[in-house]
Design an enzyme around this catalytic site. Structure first.
Site, PDB file in Angstrom:
ATOM      1  N   GLU A 199       5.321 -76.069 -27.801  1.00 24.62           N
ATOM      2  CA  GLU A 199       5.663 -77.410 -28.297  1.00 24.62           C
ATOM      3  C   GLU A 199       4.394 -78.265 -28.443  1.00 24.62           C
ATOM      4  O   GLU A 199       4.267 -79.045 -29.386  1.00 24.62           O
ATOM      5  CB  GLU A 199       6.688 -78.072 -27.371  1.00 24.62           C
ATOM      6  N   GLN A 226      18.378 -79.282 -19.120  1.00 32.28           N
ATOM      7  CA  GLN A 226      19.818 -79.101 -19.346  1.00 32.28           C
ATOM      8  C   GLN A 226      20.511 -78.604 -18.066  1.00 32.28           C
ATOM      9  O   GLN A 226      21.573 -79.091 -17.691  1.00 32.28           O
ATOM     10  CB  GLN A 226      20.002 -78.073 -20.477  1.00 32.28           C
TER      11      GLN A 226
HETATM   12  P1  NAD Z   1       6.878 -71.358 -18.844  1.00 38.01           P
HETATM   13  O1  NAD Z   1       7.080 -70.619 -17.582  1.00 38.01           O
HETATM   14  O2  NAD Z   1       7.980 -71.489 -19.820  1.00 38.01           O
HETATM   15  O3  NAD Z   1       5.631 -70.722 -19.648  1.00 38.01           O
HETATM   16  C1  NAD Z   1       4.393 -70.449 -19.035  1.00 38.01           C
HETATM   17  C2  NAD Z   1       3.715 -69.291 -19.763  1.00 38.01           C
HETATM   18  O4  NAD Z   1       2.399 -69.144 -19.224  1.00 38.01           O
HETATM   19  C3  NAD Z   1       4.436 -67.957 -19.567  1.00 38.01           C
HETATM   20  O5  NAD Z   1       4.644 -67.345 -20.816  1.00 38.01           O
HETATM   21  C4  NAD Z   1       3.486 -67.163 -18.677  1.00 38.01           C
HETATM   22  O6  NAD Z   1       3.498 -65.783 -18.932  1.00 38.01           O
HETATM   23  C5  NAD Z   1       2.126 -67.757 -19.043  1.00 38.01           C
HETATM   24  N1  NAD Z   1       1.122 -67.581 -17.981  1.00 38.01           N
HETATM   25  C6  NAD Z   1       1.294 -67.733 -16.644  1.00 38.01           C
HETATM   26  N2  NAD Z   1       0.148 -67.426 -15.993  1.00 38.01           N
HETATM   27  C7  NAD Z   1      -0.763 -67.079 -16.929  1.00 38.01           C
HETATM   28  C8  NAD Z   1      -2.119 -66.654 -16.886  1.00 38.01           C
HETATM   29  N3  NAD Z   1      -2.792 -66.525 -15.738  1.00 38.01           N
HETATM   30  N4  NAD Z   1      -2.746 -66.371 -18.049  1.00 38.01           N
HETATM   31  C9  NAD Z   1      -2.113 -66.509 -19.226  1.00 38.01           C
HETATM   32  N5  NAD Z   1      -0.819 -66.893 -19.320  1.00 38.01           N
HETATM   33  C10 NAD Z   1      -0.146 -67.181 -18.192  1.00 38.01           C
HETATM   34  O7  NAD Z   1       6.336 -72.799 -18.371  1.00 38.01           O
HETATM   35  P2  NAD Z   1       6.230 -74.188 -19.161  1.00 38.01           P
HETATM   36  O8  NAD Z   1       6.059 -73.979 -20.603  1.00 38.01           O
HETATM   37  O9  NAD Z   1       5.222 -74.971 -18.398  1.00 38.01           O
HETATM   38  O10 NAD Z   1       7.641 -74.834 -18.898  1.00 38.01           O
HETATM   39  C11 NAD Z   1       8.027 -75.152 -17.566  1.00 38.01           C
HETATM   40  C12 NAD Z   1       9.545 -75.239 -17.455  1.00 38.01           C
HETATM   41  O11 NAD Z   1      10.034 -76.337 -18.229  1.00 38.01           O
HETATM   42  C13 NAD Z   1      10.204 -73.990 -17.985  1.00 38.01           C
HETATM   43  O12 NAD Z   1      11.260 -73.689 -17.136  1.00 38.01           O
HETATM   44  C14 NAD Z   1      10.702 -74.394 -19.336  1.00 38.01           C
HETATM   45  O13 NAD Z   1      11.871 -73.697 -19.696  1.00 38.01           O
HETATM   46  C15 NAD Z   1      10.955 -75.888 -19.184  1.00 38.01           C
HETATM   47  N6  NAD Z   1      10.719 -76.582 -20.469  1.00 38.01           N
HETATM   48  C16 NAD Z   1      11.745 -76.680 -21.334  1.00 38.01           C
HETATM   49  C17 NAD Z   1      11.538 -77.319 -22.555  1.00 38.01           C
HETATM   50  C18 NAD Z   1      12.682 -77.417 -23.527  1.00 38.01           C
HETATM   51  O14 NAD Z   1      13.812 -77.095 -23.153  1.00 38.01           O
HETATM   52  N7  NAD Z   1      12.438 -77.826 -24.761  1.00 38.01           N
HETATM   53  C19 NAD Z   1      10.290 -77.843 -22.890  1.00 38.01           C
HETATM   54  C20 NAD Z   1       9.255 -77.716 -21.976  1.00 38.01           C
HETATM   55  C21 NAD Z   1       9.485 -77.075 -20.762  1.00 38.01           C
END
Ligand code: NAD
Length: 391
Positions: A164, A308
């Site tokens: 995003e 959600q």
């Molecule tokens: P996420 O867990 O969705 O994504 C983090 C990503 O970083 C993963 O793909 C992971 O594999 C990667 N990662 C982790 N360690 C790494 C490393 N050392 N090197 C490279 N890549 C690495 O986390 P987020 O995007 O911060 O979101 C946090 C939470 O908030 C999630 O549960 C998400 O579903 C929620 N969220 C939802 C929305 C929405 O509904 N629109 C928007 C933003 C966040």
């Protein structure tokens, strides 16, 4: 009169307060929150890029909360569950009959060296503003330094927040290039992801659409590339290093540190709760939102943490507190996802919707859906006036 203390006014806490105040006026409800405002954490990336201002994604808690809810602006330090008291940074400890612990999330660094010092997390309004200020200053600095790294941006992780953020970044970049008179062809954006797949929560065709869209706007993806360290201006992985003077750290979140500080049985500051969302051996305590790990009764696996789900948990926690007060039996939490939407800037995106069938959507049709989701969330937490003001 029984007292309910709610810690945190994110999606989970604010919704619980609203429901209890509405349906149980005989309860004394108090909310403690660090800030006097609620922020829509799913829109932080917009503030971090500069497409939206903090006022667009925040609203006053006092205005949103019913009059019969007490609001204390302070930081929670610790929960003393034996004494049924909560220690605050600047106020006297608060006692409770029922506790709703909904203290939300913090950035997760997984102990990666230099991530905390050299990465820019997006977890609240101050960090989103800091990321934006850093990006703008660094781009502007290129005109003095002619350092190519000033024009390079690395986004760590390719989950929701990263994608995003990238969507809004590529949308807003032409305006930044214009504003700071930058050479567009020298700007470089890299996204580095540990896993083989980008946006793992979406089906492959939608994830592919997001990747192709961002690639066509200048983003280079490096999947299966776990980051091992971050030094100033350099992201290290086992096989390569990537240089950039703006490094966005969006690799996931953990629960509030208050969970570990309070001695809960936890993993990444998340407490595994019972199916009715209360804590084992503490039936008067509910842990919901990003500080909880909630088992799906069908699969036994933990539900993901999203806004959600936090709102749905609040509905059950509020109902169960009312049931406890009335001596009725409790309801188990069961989540039926309405779907998932990931924006790619303000007018594009991907979505999987589970209403009247299973809909996979991509492109400009998703822009209005994302707006509907945001509006619905504000409406569930406050009122129609606040929702209209946030548009
Ligand atoms: P996420 O867990 O969705 O994504 C983090 C990503 O970083 C993963 O793909 C992971 O594999 C990667 N990662 C982790 N360690 C790494 C490393 N050392 N090197 C490279 N890549 C690495 O986390 P987020 O995007 O911060 O979101 C946090 C939470 O908030 C999630 O549960 C998400 O579903 C929620 N969220 C939802 C929305 C929405 O509904 N629109 C928007 C933003 C966040």
């Amino acid at each position: 009169m029984a007292s309910v203390l709610i810690l945190g006014a994110g999606y989970a806490g604010l919704r619980t307060a609203k429901l209890l105040a509405k349906h149980s006026p005989q309860l004394t409800v108090t909310v403690v929150n660090k800030n006097a405002y609620h922020y829509e954490s799913t829109q932080l990336h917009e503030v971090a890029v500069g497409t939206r201002e903090p006022a667009d994604i925040t609203f006053s808690l006092r205005q949103a909360l019913p009059k019969n809810v007490d609001l204390i602006i302070d930081e929670v330090v610790k929960v003393d569950r034996e004494k049924q008291q909560v220690e605050l940074a600047h106020h006297e400890p608060l006692s409770y009959d029922y506790l709703v612990n909904s203290l939300g999330f913090e950035s997760e660094t997984f102990g990666i060296p230099g991530a905390e010092e050299n990465g820019l997390p997006l977890i609240d309004i101050p960090t989103a503003l800091a990321a934006r200020e850093h990006l703008e200053k660094t781009l502007a600095h290129f005109n003095e330094s002619h350092d190519p790294n000033d024009l390079r941006i690395i986004v760590c992780g390719a989950g929701f927040t990263s994608i995003e953020y990238l969507g809004d970044l590529v949308y807003h970049l032409p305006a930044l290039i214009n504003q700071y008179h930058l050479p567009a062809d020298q700007i470089k954006i890299d996204c580095i992801e540990a896993m083989p797949k980008v946006l793992p929560m979406f089906s492959q065709d939608l994830a592919d659409y997001a990747v192709h869209y961002l690639e066509s706007h200048g983003v280079t993806f490096h999947t299966s590339t776990p980051i091992t360290a971050i030094n100033p201006g350099v992201v290290e992985s086992k096989e390569s290093s990537f240089k950039a003077n703006t490094i966005i750290w969006t690799t996931g979140v953990k629960g509030s540190h208050v969970i570990a500080d309070s001695g809960y049985d936890q993993k990444r500051n998340r407490v595994v709760v019972q199916n009715n969302l209360s804590v084992k051996d503490h039936p008067n305590e509910f842990v919901i939102g990003d500080v909880s790990a909630v088992p799906d009764p069908d699969t036994g696996r933990m539900y993901p943490t999203t806004g959600q789900i936090a709102i749905a948990q609040a509905d059950v926690a509020a109902r169960n507190i009312r049931a406890l007060v009335a001596g009725r039996s409790l309801t188990d939490f069961k989540f039926h996802s309405l779907g998932t939407v990931c924006s790619l800037g303000p007018t594009n995106g991907v979505a999987e919707i589970f209403m009247m069938g299973h809909w996979k959507l991509k492109g400009h049709v998703v822009g209005p859906i994302k707006k509907l989701v945001n509006d619905r969330s504000v409406l569930e937490l406050s009122d129609i006036k606040t929702m209209l003001e946030s548009n």
